[in-house]
Design an enzyme around this catalytic site. Structure first.
Site, PDB file in Angstrom:
ATOM      1  N   ARG A  25       1.052  -1.142   0.028  1.00 25.12           N
ATOM      2  CA  ARG A  25       0.137   0.135  -0.003  1.00 25.12           C
ATOM      3  C   ARG A  25       0.874   1.273  -0.031  1.00 25.12           C
ATOM      4  O   ARG A  25       2.354   1.129   0.077  1.00 25.12           O
ATOM      5  CB  ARG A  25      -0.987   0.000   1.305  1.00 25.12           C
ATOM      6  CG  ARG A  25      -2.017  -1.039   1.009  1.00 25.12           C
ATOM      7  CD  ARG A  25      -2.727  -1.247   2.631  1.00 25.12           C
ATOM      8  NE  ARG A  25      -1.847  -1.698   3.416  1.00 25.12           N
ATOM      9  CZ  ARG A  25      -2.238  -1.915   4.904  1.00 25.12           C
ATOM     10  NH1 ARG A  25      -3.562  -1.440   5.305  1.00 25.12           N
ATOM     11  NH2 ARG A  25      -1.590  -2.329   5.535  1.00 25.12           N
ATOM     12  N   LYS A  29       2.192   1.779   7.320  1.00 23.63           N
ATOM     13  CA  LYS A  29       2.747   1.040   8.300  1.00 23.63           C
ATOM     14  C   LYS A  29       3.757   1.742   9.209  1.00 23.63           C
ATOM     15  O   LYS A  29       4.439   2.764   8.705  1.00 23.63           O
ATOM     16  CB  LYS A  29       3.349  -0.239   7.708  1.00 23.63           C
ATOM     17  CG  LYS A  29       2.525  -1.331   7.064  1.00 23.63           C
ATOM     18  CD  LYS A  29       1.333  -1.782   7.894  1.00 23.63           C
ATOM     19  CE  LYS A  29       1.660  -2.611   8.977  1.00 23.63           C
ATOM     20  NZ  LYS A  29       0.534  -3.137   9.796  1.00 23.63           N
ATOM     21  N   TYR A  61      -0.332   4.098  10.477  1.00 22.88           N
ATOM     22  CA  TYR A  61      -0.510   3.183  11.553  1.00 22.88           C
ATOM     23  C   TYR A  61       0.701   2.934  12.491  1.00 22.88           C
ATOM     24  O   TYR A  61       2.035   2.834  11.731  1.00 22.88           O
ATOM     25  CB  TYR A  61      -0.847   1.618  11.078  1.00 22.88           C
ATOM     26  CG  TYR A  61      -2.353   1.639  10.278  1.00 22.88           C
ATOM     27  CD1 TYR A  61      -3.074   1.622  11.220  1.00 22.88           C
ATOM     28  CD2 TYR A  61      -2.249   1.546   9.145  1.00 22.88           C
ATOM     29  CE1 TYR A  61      -4.564   1.586  10.417  1.00 22.88           C
ATOM     30  CE2 TYR A  61      -3.696   1.283   8.421  1.00 22.88           C
ATOM     31  CZ  TYR A  61      -4.863   1.422   9.380  1.00 22.88           C
ATOM     32  OH  TYR A  61      -6.242   1.376   8.823  1.00 22.88           O
ATOM     33  N   HIS A 108       0.838   1.260  16.181  1.00 21.49           N
ATOM     34  CA  HIS A 108       0.733   0.022  16.937  1.00 21.49           C
ATOM     35  C   HIS A 108       1.896   0.040  17.885  1.00 21.49           C
ATOM     36  O   HIS A 108       2.770  -1.048  17.955  1.00 21.49           O
ATOM     37  CB  HIS A 108       0.667  -1.310  16.102  1.00 21.49           C
ATOM     38  CG  HIS A 108      -0.556  -1.270  15.210  1.00 21.49           C
ATOM     39  ND1 HIS A 108      -1.725  -1.388  15.661  1.00 21.49           N
ATOM     40  CD2 HIS A 108      -0.488  -1.275  14.077  1.00 21.49           C
ATOM     41  CE1 HIS A 108      -2.767  -1.371  14.777  1.00 21.49           C
ATOM     42  NE2 HIS A 108      -1.747  -1.489  13.636  1.00 21.49           N
ATOM     43  N   GLU A 114      -4.873   3.986  14.233  1.00 19.46           N
ATOM     44  CA  GLU A 114      -5.455   3.212  15.012  1.00 19.46           C
ATOM     45  C   GLU A 114      -6.058   3.877  16.348  1.00 19.46           C
ATOM     46  O   GLU A 114      -6.968   3.025  16.729  1.00 19.46           O
ATOM     47  CB  GLU A 114      -4.871   1.952  15.171  1.00 19.46           C
ATOM     48  CG  GLU A 114      -3.647   1.802  16.387  1.00 19.46           C
ATOM     49  CD  GLU A 114      -2.249   2.211  15.642  1.00 19.46           C
ATOM     50  OE1 GLU A 114      -2.197   2.917  14.396  1.00 19.46           O
ATOM     51  OE2 GLU A 114      -1.293   2.341  16.297  1.00 19.46           O
ATOM     52  N   SER A 126     -25.230 -14.865  20.983  1.00 16.12           N
ATOM     53  CA  SER A 126     -23.919 -15.740  20.815  1.00 16.12           C
ATOM     54  C   SER A 126     -23.722 -16.478  22.157  1.00 16.12           C
ATOM     55  O   SER A 126     -23.291 -15.870  23.115  1.00 16.12           O
ATOM     56  CB  SER A 126     -22.774 -14.860  20.518  1.00 16.12           C
ATOM     57  OG  SER A 126     -21.514 -15.498  20.806  1.00 16.12           O
ATOM     58  N   ASP A 185      -5.660 -11.113  14.198  1.00 16.91           N
ATOM     59  CA  ASP A 185      -4.663  -9.960  14.763  1.00 16.91           C
ATOM     60  C   ASP A 185      -4.970  -9.687  16.153  1.00 16.91           C
ATOM     61  O   ASP A 185      -4.013  -9.011  16.775  1.00 16.91           O
ATOM     62  CB  ASP A 185      -4.936  -8.711  13.659  1.00 16.91           C
ATOM     63  CG  ASP A 185      -6.256  -8.255  13.688  1.00 16.91           C
ATOM     64  OD1 ASP A 185      -7.208  -8.939  14.120  1.00 16.91           O
ATOM     65  OD2 ASP A 185      -6.436  -6.933  13.480  1.00 16.91           O
ATOM     66  N   ARG A 217      -3.456 -19.985  14.596  1.00 17.85           N
ATOM     67  CA  ARG A 217      -2.157 -19.521  14.766  1.00 17.85           C
ATOM     68  C   ARG A 217      -2.157 -18.664  13.496  1.00 17.85           C
ATOM     69  O   ARG A 217      -2.588 -19.011  12.511  1.00 17.85           O
ATOM     70  CB  ARG A 217      -1.210 -20.543  14.859  1.00 17.85           C
ATOM     71  CG  ARG A 217      -1.163 -21.543  13.859  1.00 17.85           C
ATOM     72  CD  ARG A 217      -0.062 -22.392  13.939  1.00 17.85           C
ATOM     73  NE  ARG A 217       0.162 -23.268  12.872  1.00 17.85           N
ATOM     74  CZ  ARG A 217      -0.464 -24.379  12.658  1.00 17.85           C
ATOM     75  NH1 ARG A 217      -0.969 -25.172  13.838  1.00 17.85           N
ATOM     76  NH2 ARG A 217      -0.147 -25.331  11.525  1.00 17.85           N
TER      77      ARG A 217
HETATM   78  N1  LIG Z   1      -6.986 -10.194   9.701  1.00 12.59           N
HETATM   79  C1  LIG Z   1      -7.066  -8.995   9.180  1.00 12.59           C
HETATM   80  O1  LIG Z   1      -6.245  -8.584   8.164  1.00 12.59           O
HETATM   81  C2  LIG Z   1      -7.994  -7.939   9.925  1.00 12.59           C
HETATM   82  C3  LIG Z   1      -8.180  -6.772   9.249  1.00 12.59           C
HETATM   83  C4  LIG Z   1      -9.156  -6.213   9.670  1.00 12.59           C
HETATM   84  C5  LIG Z   1      -9.791  -6.248  11.058  1.00 12.59           C
HETATM   85  N2  LIG Z   1      -9.586  -7.361  11.430  1.00 12.59           N
HETATM   86  C6  LIG Z   1      -9.886  -7.842  13.013  1.00 12.59           C
HETATM   87  O2  LIG Z   1     -11.220  -8.449  13.001  1.00 12.59           O
HETATM   88  C7  LIG Z   1     -11.759  -8.202  14.228  1.00 12.59           C
HETATM   89  C8  LIG Z   1     -13.280  -7.705  13.943  1.00 12.59           C
HETATM   90  O3  LIG Z   1     -13.165  -6.095  13.799  1.00 12.59           O
HETATM   91  P1  LIG Z   1     -14.526  -5.387  13.368  1.00 12.59           P
HETATM   92  O4  LIG Z   1     -13.952  -4.253  12.990  1.00 12.59           O
HETATM   93  O5  LIG Z   1     -15.335  -5.876  12.852  1.00 12.59           O
HETATM   94  O6  LIG Z   1     -14.717  -4.971  14.834  1.00 12.59           O
HETATM   95  P2  LIG Z   1     -16.280  -4.527  15.573  1.00 12.59           P
HETATM   96  O7  LIG Z   1     -16.124  -3.792  16.829  1.00 12.59           O
HETATM   97  O8  LIG Z   1     -16.912  -3.740  14.561  1.00 12.59           O
HETATM   98  O9  LIG Z   1     -16.917  -5.944  15.583  1.00 12.59           O
HETATM   99  C9  LIG Z   1     -16.984  -6.885  16.779  1.00 12.59           C
HETATM  100  C10 LIG Z   1     -18.173  -7.518  17.102  1.00 12.59           C
HETATM  101  O10 LIG Z   1     -18.082  -8.571  17.858  1.00 12.59           O
HETATM  102  C11 LIG Z   1     -18.942  -8.861  18.682  1.00 12.59           C
HETATM  103  N3  LIG Z   1     -18.741  -9.592  19.783  1.00 12.59           N
HETATM  104  C12 LIG Z   1     -18.072  -9.410  20.868  1.00 12.59           C
HETATM  105  N4  LIG Z   1     -18.051 -10.497  21.712  1.00 12.59           N
HETATM  106  C13 LIG Z   1     -18.766 -11.305  21.171  1.00 12.59           C
HETATM  107  C14 LIG Z   1     -18.914 -12.796  21.298  1.00 12.59           C
HETATM  108  N5  LIG Z   1     -18.438 -13.304  22.299  1.00 12.59           N
HETATM  109  N6  LIG Z   1     -19.726 -13.410  20.592  1.00 12.59           N
HETATM  110  C15 LIG Z   1     -20.337 -12.898  19.338  1.00 12.59           C
HETATM  111  N7  LIG Z   1     -20.021 -11.514  19.026  1.00 12.59           N
HETATM  112  C16 LIG Z   1     -19.280 -10.840  19.840  1.00 12.59           C
HETATM  113  C17 LIG Z   1     -19.360  -7.167  19.178  1.00 12.59           C
HETATM  114  O11 LIG Z   1     -20.544  -6.865  19.685  1.00 12.59           O
HETATM  115  C18 LIG Z   1     -19.188  -6.401  17.663  1.00 12.59           C
HETATM  116  O12 LIG Z   1     -20.359  -6.297  17.052  1.00 12.59           O
HETATM  117  C19 LIG Z   1     -10.816  -7.340  14.891  1.00 12.59           C
HETATM  118  O13 LIG Z   1      -9.971  -8.082  15.954  1.00 12.59           O
HETATM  119  C20 LIG Z   1     -10.030  -6.590  14.076  1.00 12.59           C
HETATM  120  O14 LIG Z   1      -8.872  -6.359  14.496  1.00 12.59           O
HETATM  121  C21 LIG Z   1      -8.468  -8.133  11.060  1.00 12.59           C
END
Ligand SMILES: NC(=O)c1ccc[n+]([C@@H]2O[C@H](COP(=O)([O-])OP(=O)(O)OC[C@H]3O[C@@H](n4cnc5c(N)ncnc54)[C@H](O)[C@@H]3O)[C@@H](O)[C@H]2O)c1
Length: 370
Positions: A15, A75, A94, A96, A118, A220, A270, A279
Protein backbone atom coordinates in the site's frame (compact mmCIF):
# COMPACT_ATOMS: atom_id res chain seq x y z
CA UNK A 1 3.20 22.46 4.76
CA UNK A 2 5.68 20.15 3.06
CA UNK A 3 4.38 16.58 3.13
CA UNK A 4 6.36 13.45 2.24
CA UNK A 5 5.12 10.07 0.97
CA UNK A 6 7.87 7.43 1.18
CA UNK A 7 7.72 3.95 -0.34
CA UNK A 8 6.60 1.37 2.23
CA UNK A 9 9.46 -0.97 3.12
CA UNK A 10 7.86 -3.48 5.48
CA UNK A 11 7.85 -7.04 4.12
CA UNK A 12 5.00 -7.60 1.62
CA UNK A 13 3.54 -4.13 2.19
CA UNK A 14 2.29 -2.79 -1.14
CA UNK A 15 0.00 0.00 0.00
CA UNK A 16 1.02 3.66 -0.16
CA UNK A 17 0.22 6.56 2.18
CA UNK A 18 -1.44 8.80 -0.42
CA UNK A 19 -3.24 8.36 -3.72
CA UNK A 20 -2.86 10.94 -6.50
CA UNK A 21 -6.33 12.29 -5.60
CA UNK A 22 -5.20 12.93 -2.03
CA UNK A 23 -2.00 14.56 -3.26
CA UNK A 24 -4.07 16.77 -5.56
CA UNK A 25 -6.29 17.86 -2.65
CA UNK A 26 -3.24 18.86 -0.59
CA UNK A 27 -1.64 20.70 -3.51
CA UNK A 28 -4.92 22.53 -4.19
CA UNK A 29 -4.89 23.63 -0.54
CA UNK A 30 -1.47 25.20 -1.07
CA UNK A 31 0.82 22.48 0.26
CA UNK A 32 3.87 20.83 -1.30
CA UNK A 33 3.91 17.06 -1.62
CA UNK A 34 7.07 15.04 -2.16
CA UNK A 35 6.48 11.44 -3.31
CA UNK A 36 9.31 8.91 -3.41
CA UNK A 37 9.78 7.50 -6.91
CA UNK A 38 7.96 4.18 -7.24
CA UNK A 39 6.02 4.63 -3.97
CA UNK A 40 2.69 3.83 -5.65
CA UNK A 41 3.79 0.95 -7.87
CA UNK A 42 2.71 -1.77 -5.40
CA UNK A 43 -0.81 -0.33 -5.59
CA UNK A 44 -0.66 0.04 -9.37
CA UNK A 45 -0.12 3.82 -9.27
CA UNK A 46 2.66 5.08 -11.61
CA UNK A 47 4.89 8.07 -10.82
CA UNK A 48 3.31 9.99 -13.70
CA UNK A 49 -0.06 10.00 -11.88
CA UNK A 50 1.55 11.68 -8.90
CA UNK A 51 3.33 14.20 -11.12
CA UNK A 52 0.05 15.03 -12.87
CA UNK A 53 -1.58 15.51 -9.42
CA UNK A 54 1.02 18.17 -8.61
CA UNK A 55 3.55 16.20 -6.55
CA UNK A 56 7.33 16.50 -6.81
CA UNK A 57 9.18 13.20 -7.03
CA UNK A 58 12.10 12.37 -4.75
CA UNK A 59 14.75 9.88 -5.87
CA UNK A 60 15.04 8.04 -2.54
CA UNK A 61 13.68 7.63 0.97
CA UNK A 62 16.33 9.85 2.57
CA UNK A 63 15.31 12.84 0.43
CA UNK A 64 11.60 12.18 0.97
CA UNK A 65 11.96 12.12 4.76
CA UNK A 66 14.53 14.89 5.15
CA UNK A 67 12.76 17.69 3.30
CA UNK A 68 9.27 17.56 4.81
CA UNK A 69 7.47 18.56 8.00
CA UNK A 70 4.92 15.72 7.88
CA UNK A 71 5.36 12.17 6.61
CA UNK A 72 2.23 10.22 5.65
CA UNK A 73 2.70 6.45 5.58
CA UNK A 74 0.79 3.19 6.00
CA UNK A 75 2.84 1.01 8.35
CA UNK A 76 4.92 1.88 11.39
CA UNK A 77 8.58 2.68 10.58
CA UNK A 78 10.92 -0.28 10.77
CA UNK A 79 14.59 -0.15 11.83
CA UNK A 80 15.93 0.91 8.43
CA UNK A 81 13.70 4.00 8.66
CA UNK A 82 14.62 5.11 12.20
CA UNK A 83 17.57 7.25 11.08
CA UNK A 84 15.46 8.90 8.38
CA UNK A 85 13.07 10.50 10.88
CA UNK A 86 13.75 14.17 11.50
CA UNK A 87 13.66 15.91 14.88
CA UNK A 88 10.25 17.47 15.55
CA UNK A 89 8.67 15.92 12.42
CA UNK A 90 5.03 14.82 12.32
CA UNK A 91 4.41 11.18 11.38
CA UNK A 92 0.87 10.19 10.35
CA UNK A 93 0.50 6.40 9.94
CA UNK A 94 -0.55 3.12 11.61
CA UNK A 95 1.88 2.96 14.57
CA UNK A 96 0.81 0.07 16.90
CA UNK A 97 3.35 1.27 19.49
CA UNK A 98 2.15 -0.90 22.42
CA UNK A 99 4.38 -3.85 21.48
CA UNK A 100 7.19 -1.64 20.03
CA UNK A 101 9.37 -0.08 22.78
CA UNK A 102 12.31 0.45 20.41
CA UNK A 103 10.30 2.50 17.90
CA UNK A 104 8.66 4.40 20.76
CA UNK A 105 12.12 5.34 22.07
CA UNK A 106 13.13 6.69 18.66
CA UNK A 107 9.95 8.79 18.41
CA UNK A 108 10.51 10.17 21.91
CA UNK A 109 14.22 10.85 21.40
CA UNK A 110 13.57 12.68 18.13
CA UNK A 111 10.51 14.45 19.59
CA UNK A 112 8.44 13.19 16.67
CA UNK A 113 4.69 13.91 16.81
CA UNK A 114 3.46 10.38 16.19
CA UNK A 115 -0.21 10.34 15.14
CA UNK A 116 -1.53 6.78 14.95
CA UNK A 117 -4.38 5.92 12.58
CA UNK A 118 -5.53 3.17 14.93
CA UNK A 119 -6.24 5.40 17.96
CA UNK A 120 -8.10 8.23 16.20
CA UNK A 121 -11.75 8.18 17.29
CA UNK A 122 -14.93 9.68 15.84
CA UNK A 123 -17.92 11.32 17.53
CA UNK A 124 -19.40 7.88 18.33
CA UNK A 125 -16.14 6.73 19.93
CA UNK A 126 -15.48 4.36 16.99
CA UNK A 127 -12.15 3.99 15.17
CA UNK A 128 -12.74 5.49 11.71
CA UNK A 129 -9.29 4.68 10.32
CA UNK A 130 -9.58 0.99 11.22
CA UNK A 131 -13.03 0.63 9.64
CA UNK A 132 -11.92 0.57 5.98
CA UNK A 133 -9.51 -2.31 6.62
CA UNK A 134 -12.22 -4.24 8.47
CA UNK A 135 -14.49 -3.71 5.47
CA UNK A 136 -11.81 -5.09 3.16
CA UNK A 137 -10.99 -8.06 5.42
CA UNK A 138 -14.68 -8.84 6.00
CA UNK A 139 -15.47 -8.91 2.30
CA UNK A 140 -12.35 -10.97 1.57
CA UNK A 141 -13.16 -13.53 4.26
CA UNK A 142 -16.21 -14.89 2.44
CA UNK A 143 -14.36 -15.00 -0.88
CA UNK A 144 -11.23 -16.76 0.41
CA UNK A 145 -13.42 -19.10 2.46
CA UNK A 146 -15.44 -20.02 -0.63
CA UNK A 147 -12.23 -20.67 -2.53
CA UNK A 148 -10.72 -22.96 0.16
CA UNK A 149 -13.95 -24.95 0.24
CA UNK A 150 -12.90 -26.33 -3.14
CA UNK A 151 -11.67 -29.90 -2.90
CA UNK A 152 -8.35 -29.09 -4.60
CA UNK A 153 -7.66 -26.48 -1.94
CA UNK A 154 -8.27 -28.90 0.95
CA UNK A 155 -11.96 -28.12 1.52
CA UNK A 156 -15.01 -30.37 1.50
CA UNK A 157 -15.90 -29.52 -2.09
CA UNK A 158 -18.98 -27.42 -1.49
CA UNK A 159 -20.08 -24.62 -3.81
CA UNK A 160 -21.58 -22.02 -1.46
CA UNK A 161 -24.29 -21.11 -3.96
CA UNK A 162 -25.49 -24.67 -4.44
CA UNK A 163 -27.30 -25.29 -7.74
CA UNK A 164 -30.95 -26.02 -8.56
CA UNK A 165 -31.74 -29.25 -6.72
CA UNK A 166 -28.72 -28.98 -4.36
CA UNK A 167 -28.89 -26.71 -1.30
CA UNK A 168 -26.46 -23.82 -0.76
CA UNK A 169 -23.66 -23.95 1.80
CA UNK A 170 -23.89 -22.57 5.32
CA UNK A 171 -21.75 -19.64 6.42
CA UNK A 172 -21.56 -18.97 10.16
CA UNK A 173 -20.10 -15.66 11.29
CA UNK A 174 -19.17 -15.01 14.92
CA UNK A 175 -19.35 -11.25 15.56
CA UNK A 176 -21.63 -8.95 13.57
CA UNK A 177 -19.51 -5.77 13.59
CA UNK A 178 -17.81 -4.23 10.56
CA UNK A 179 -16.02 -7.43 9.53
CA UNK A 180 -19.08 -9.59 10.20
CA UNK A 181 -21.50 -7.36 8.30
CA UNK A 182 -19.22 -7.19 5.27
CA UNK A 183 -18.59 -10.95 5.36
CA UNK A 184 -22.35 -11.49 5.46
CA UNK A 185 -22.93 -9.21 2.46
CA UNK A 186 -20.46 -11.15 0.35
CA UNK A 187 -21.64 -14.57 1.53
CA UNK A 188 -25.23 -13.63 0.71
CA UNK A 189 -24.08 -12.40 -2.69
CA UNK A 190 -22.45 -15.78 -3.28
CA UNK A 191 -25.79 -17.44 -2.54
CA UNK A 192 -24.95 -18.98 0.83
CA UNK A 193 -27.22 -19.33 3.88
CA UNK A 194 -25.82 -16.97 6.48
CA UNK A 195 -25.99 -17.01 10.28
CA UNK A 196 -24.46 -14.31 12.48
CA UNK A 197 -23.82 -14.89 16.19
CA UNK A 198 -23.70 -11.69 18.25
CA UNK A 199 -23.83 -10.63 21.88
CA UNK A 200 -25.15 -7.11 21.25
CA UNK A 201 -28.93 -7.19 20.91
CA UNK A 202 -29.13 -3.74 19.30
CA UNK A 203 -26.58 -4.81 16.71
CA UNK A 204 -28.67 -7.91 15.94
CA UNK A 205 -31.73 -5.71 15.47
CA UNK A 206 -29.73 -3.53 13.08
CA UNK A 207 -28.45 -6.55 11.10
CA UNK A 208 -31.93 -8.02 10.95
CA UNK A 209 -33.29 -4.71 9.63
CA UNK A 210 -30.69 -4.06 6.95
CA UNK A 211 -30.64 -7.65 5.67
CA UNK A 212 -34.43 -7.78 5.83
CA UNK A 213 -34.43 -11.25 7.28
CA UNK A 214 -32.01 -12.68 4.68
CA UNK A 215 -29.52 -13.56 7.43
CA UNK A 216 -30.29 -15.40 10.65
CA UNK A 217 -29.07 -13.65 13.77
CA UNK A 218 -28.43 -15.77 16.86
CA UNK A 219 -27.53 -14.84 20.41
CA UNK A 220 -23.89 -15.80 20.85
CA UNK A 221 -23.81 -18.50 23.53
CA UNK A 222 -22.27 -21.94 23.79
CA UNK A 223 -25.48 -23.78 22.96
CA UNK A 224 -26.26 -21.80 19.81
CA UNK A 225 -22.65 -21.84 18.70
CA UNK A 226 -22.34 -25.64 18.85
CA UNK A 227 -25.51 -26.03 16.79
CA UNK A 228 -24.27 -23.49 14.23
CA UNK A 229 -20.78 -25.01 14.01
CA UNK A 230 -22.18 -28.47 13.28
CA UNK A 231 -23.92 -27.27 10.15
CA UNK A 232 -21.29 -24.73 8.98
CA UNK A 233 -19.39 -25.19 5.75
CA UNK A 234 -17.57 -21.90 6.32
CA UNK A 235 -16.94 -20.40 9.77
CA UNK A 236 -15.76 -16.77 10.02
CA UNK A 237 -14.34 -15.38 13.27
CA UNK A 238 -15.02 -11.62 13.49
CA UNK A 239 -15.31 -10.73 17.17
CA UNK A 240 -13.64 -7.80 18.86
CA UNK A 241 -13.59 -6.68 22.46
CA UNK A 242 -11.80 -3.33 22.07
CA UNK A 243 -8.37 -3.18 23.67
CA UNK A 244 -8.39 -6.86 24.65
CA UNK A 245 -7.21 -10.13 23.19
CA UNK A 246 -10.01 -11.91 21.31
CA UNK A 247 -11.94 -14.41 23.47
CA UNK A 248 -11.37 -18.07 22.49
CA UNK A 249 -15.00 -18.77 21.65
CA UNK A 250 -14.43 -21.93 19.60
CA UNK A 251 -12.44 -24.53 21.50
CA UNK A 252 -10.65 -27.46 19.89
CA UNK A 253 -13.38 -29.78 21.17
CA UNK A 254 -16.05 -27.61 19.52
CA UNK A 255 -14.10 -27.48 16.26
CA UNK A 256 -13.99 -31.31 16.21
CA UNK A 257 -17.77 -31.25 15.84
CA UNK A 258 -17.52 -29.40 12.51
CA UNK A 259 -17.81 -31.23 9.19
CA UNK A 260 -14.64 -32.73 7.72
CA UNK A 261 -13.23 -30.27 5.16
CA UNK A 262 -15.12 -27.25 6.50
CA UNK A 263 -13.20 -23.97 6.35
CA UNK A 264 -12.51 -21.63 9.30
CA UNK A 265 -11.35 -18.08 8.55
CA UNK A 266 -10.25 -16.28 11.73
CA UNK A 267 -10.19 -12.60 10.83
CA UNK A 268 -9.70 -11.76 14.51
CA UNK A 269 -6.27 -13.41 14.34
CA UNK A 270 -4.63 -9.98 14.69
CA UNK A 271 -6.06 -9.88 18.23
CA UNK A 272 -4.92 -13.43 18.96
CA UNK A 273 -7.86 -15.12 17.21
CA UNK A 274 -11.20 -16.41 18.50
CA UNK A 275 -10.59 -20.13 17.79
CA UNK A 276 -8.38 -22.14 20.14
CA UNK A 277 -6.66 -23.68 17.11
CA UNK A 278 -5.79 -20.34 15.46
CA UNK A 279 -2.20 -19.45 14.74
CA UNK A 280 -1.18 -16.54 12.47
CA UNK A 281 -0.39 -17.36 8.83
CA UNK A 282 0.92 -15.30 5.92
CA UNK A 283 -0.18 -14.63 2.36
CA UNK A 284 2.63 -16.87 1.09
CA UNK A 285 1.51 -19.78 3.35
CA UNK A 286 -2.08 -18.91 4.31
CA UNK A 287 -3.68 -22.19 5.46
CA UNK A 288 -3.19 -25.26 7.65
CA UNK A 289 -5.51 -28.11 8.61
CA UNK A 290 -6.38 -28.99 12.22
CA UNK A 291 -9.08 -31.40 13.34
CA UNK A 292 -10.04 -31.85 9.67
CA UNK A 293 -10.87 -28.13 9.30
CA UNK A 294 -8.99 -25.87 6.88
CA UNK A 295 -7.79 -22.79 8.82
CA UNK A 296 -7.08 -19.46 7.09
CA UNK A 297 -5.60 -17.03 9.63
CA UNK A 298 -3.77 -14.28 7.74
CA UNK A 299 -3.16 -11.33 10.05
CA UNK A 300 -2.96 -8.68 7.31
CA UNK A 301 -5.64 -9.75 4.86
CA UNK A 302 -5.97 -6.29 3.18
CA UNK A 303 -2.33 -6.67 2.07
CA UNK A 304 -3.54 -9.08 -0.63
CA UNK A 305 -5.57 -6.32 -2.29
CA UNK A 306 -3.29 -3.28 -1.91
CA UNK A 307 -4.98 -1.28 -4.61
CA UNK A 308 -8.43 -1.39 -3.05
CA UNK A 309 -6.93 -1.04 0.43
CA UNK A 310 -4.84 2.03 -0.47
CA UNK A 311 -7.84 3.85 -1.92
CA UNK A 312 -10.14 2.81 0.97
CA UNK A 313 -7.57 3.95 3.53
CA UNK A 314 -7.06 7.29 1.78
CA UNK A 315 -10.78 8.00 1.73
CA UNK A 316 -10.66 7.84 5.52
CA UNK A 317 -7.27 9.48 6.18
CA UNK A 318 -7.43 12.43 3.77
CA UNK A 319 -9.70 14.71 5.87
CA UNK A 320 -7.30 14.33 8.80
CA UNK A 321 -4.17 14.84 6.66
CA UNK A 322 -5.75 18.00 5.24
CA UNK A 323 -6.68 19.30 8.69
CA UNK A 324 -3.14 18.69 9.95
CA UNK A 325 -1.58 20.40 6.93
CA UNK A 326 -4.01 23.33 6.86
CA UNK A 327 -4.12 24.13 10.58
CA UNK A 328 -0.88 22.65 11.91
CA UNK A 329 -0.90 19.86 14.47
CA UNK A 330 -1.63 22.03 17.51
CA UNK A 331 -4.72 23.76 16.13
CA UNK A 332 -6.01 20.66 14.34
CA UNK A 333 -6.00 18.52 17.49
CA UNK A 334 -7.40 21.31 19.67
CA UNK A 335 -10.36 21.54 17.28
CA UNK A 336 -10.92 17.78 16.99
CA UNK A 337 -10.83 15.62 20.14
CA UNK A 338 -10.94 12.50 17.96
CA UNK A 339 -7.72 13.52 16.21
CA UNK A 340 -6.22 14.40 19.60
CA UNK A 341 -6.82 10.75 20.58
CA UNK A 342 -4.57 9.80 17.69
CA UNK A 343 -1.49 11.60 19.05
CA UNK A 344 0.65 8.88 20.66
CA UNK A 345 3.91 10.82 21.07
CA UNK A 346 4.53 14.55 21.32
CA UNK A 347 7.61 16.58 22.30
CA UNK A 348 9.35 13.58 23.82
CA UNK A 349 6.36 12.29 25.84
CA UNK A 350 3.92 9.41 25.41
CA UNK A 351 0.51 11.08 25.14
CA UNK A 352 -1.68 7.99 24.64
CA UNK A 353 -2.54 6.36 27.97
CA UNK A 354 -3.08 2.74 26.79
CA UNK A 355 0.27 2.84 24.94
CA UNK A 356 2.06 4.19 28.03
CA UNK A 357 0.39 1.52 30.20
CA UNK A 358 1.28 -1.31 27.82
CA UNK A 359 4.90 -0.17 27.71
CA UNK A 360 5.10 0.56 31.46
CA UNK A 361 6.20 4.13 30.71
CA UNK A 362 4.99 7.51 32.03
CA UNK A 363 1.95 9.07 30.38
CA UNK A 364 1.53 12.82 29.83
CA UNK A 365 -1.86 14.21 28.73
CA UNK A 366 -1.36 16.04 25.43
CA UNK A 367 -3.40 19.05 26.57
CA UNK A 368 -0.75 19.75 29.22
CA UNK A 369 1.89 20.03 26.50
CA UNK A 370 0.09 22.12 23.88
N1 LIG B 1 -6.94 -10.22 9.78
C1 LIG B 1 -7.04 -9.01 9.25
O1 LIG B 1 -6.41 -8.68 8.25
C2 LIG B 1 -7.97 -8.00 9.87
C3 LIG B 1 -8.33 -6.83 9.19
C4 LIG B 1 -9.24 -5.94 9.78
C5 LIG B 1 -9.78 -6.25 11.04
N2 LIG B 1 -9.37 -7.40 11.68
C6 LIG B 1 -9.90 -7.80 13.00
O2 LIG B 1 -11.22 -8.27 12.89
C7 LIG B 1 -11.84 -8.21 14.18
C8 LIG B 1 -13.23 -7.61 14.06
O3 LIG B 1 -13.11 -6.23 13.70
P1 LIG B 1 -14.39 -5.30 13.50
O4 LIG B 1 -13.88 -4.03 12.92
O5 LIG B 1 -15.47 -6.04 12.83
O6 LIG B 1 -14.80 -5.04 15.02
P2 LIG B 1 -16.24 -4.50 15.51
O7 LIG B 1 -16.01 -3.92 16.86
O8 LIG B 1 -16.89 -3.69 14.46
O9 LIG B 1 -17.10 -5.85 15.65
C9 LIG B 1 -16.87 -6.82 16.63
C10 LIG B 1 -18.20 -7.44 17.00
O10 LIG B 1 -17.95 -8.58 17.84
C11 LIG B 1 -19.07 -8.66 18.70
N3 LIG B 1 -18.75 -9.57 19.81
C12 LIG B 1 -18.01 -9.33 20.92
N4 LIG B 1 -17.98 -10.43 21.68
C13 LIG B 1 -18.70 -11.38 21.03
C14 LIG B 1 -19.05 -12.74 21.32
N5 LIG B 1 -18.65 -13.33 22.43
N6 LIG B 1 -19.81 -13.40 20.42
C15 LIG B 1 -20.22 -12.80 19.28
N7 LIG B 1 -19.95 -11.52 18.98
C16 LIG B 1 -19.19 -10.82 19.84
C17 LIG B 1 -19.29 -7.21 19.14
O11 LIG B 1 -20.56 -7.02 19.70
C18 LIG B 1 -19.11 -6.48 17.80
O12 LIG B 1 -20.33 -6.30 17.12
C19 LIG B 1 -10.87 -7.38 15.03
O13 LIG B 1 -10.09 -8.26 15.81
C20 LIG B 1 -10.01 -6.69 14.01
O14 LIG B 1 -8.74 -6.33 14.54
C21 LIG B 1 -8.48 -8.26 11.12
Amino acid sequence: MRVGIPTEVKDHEYRVGMTPAAVHALVQAGHQVLVQEGAGLGSGIPDTSYREAGACLAPDAATTWSEVEMVVKVKEPIRSEYDLMQRGQTLFTYLHLAPLPELTDVLLRKEVTGIAYETITDAKGLLPLLTPMSEVAGRMSAVVGASYLQRGHGGRGTLLAGVPGVPPGDVVIIGGGIVGLNAAKMALGLGARVTILETNLDRMRFLDDIFQGAVTTLASNHHNMIAALRRADLLIGAVLIPGRAAPKLVTRAMLRQMKEGAVAVDVAVDQGGCFETTRPTTHSDPIYIEEGVVHYCVANMPGAVPRTSTFALNNATLPYALALANKGVRQAVLEDPGLLDGVNTYAGHITCEPVAESLGRPYKPLLELL
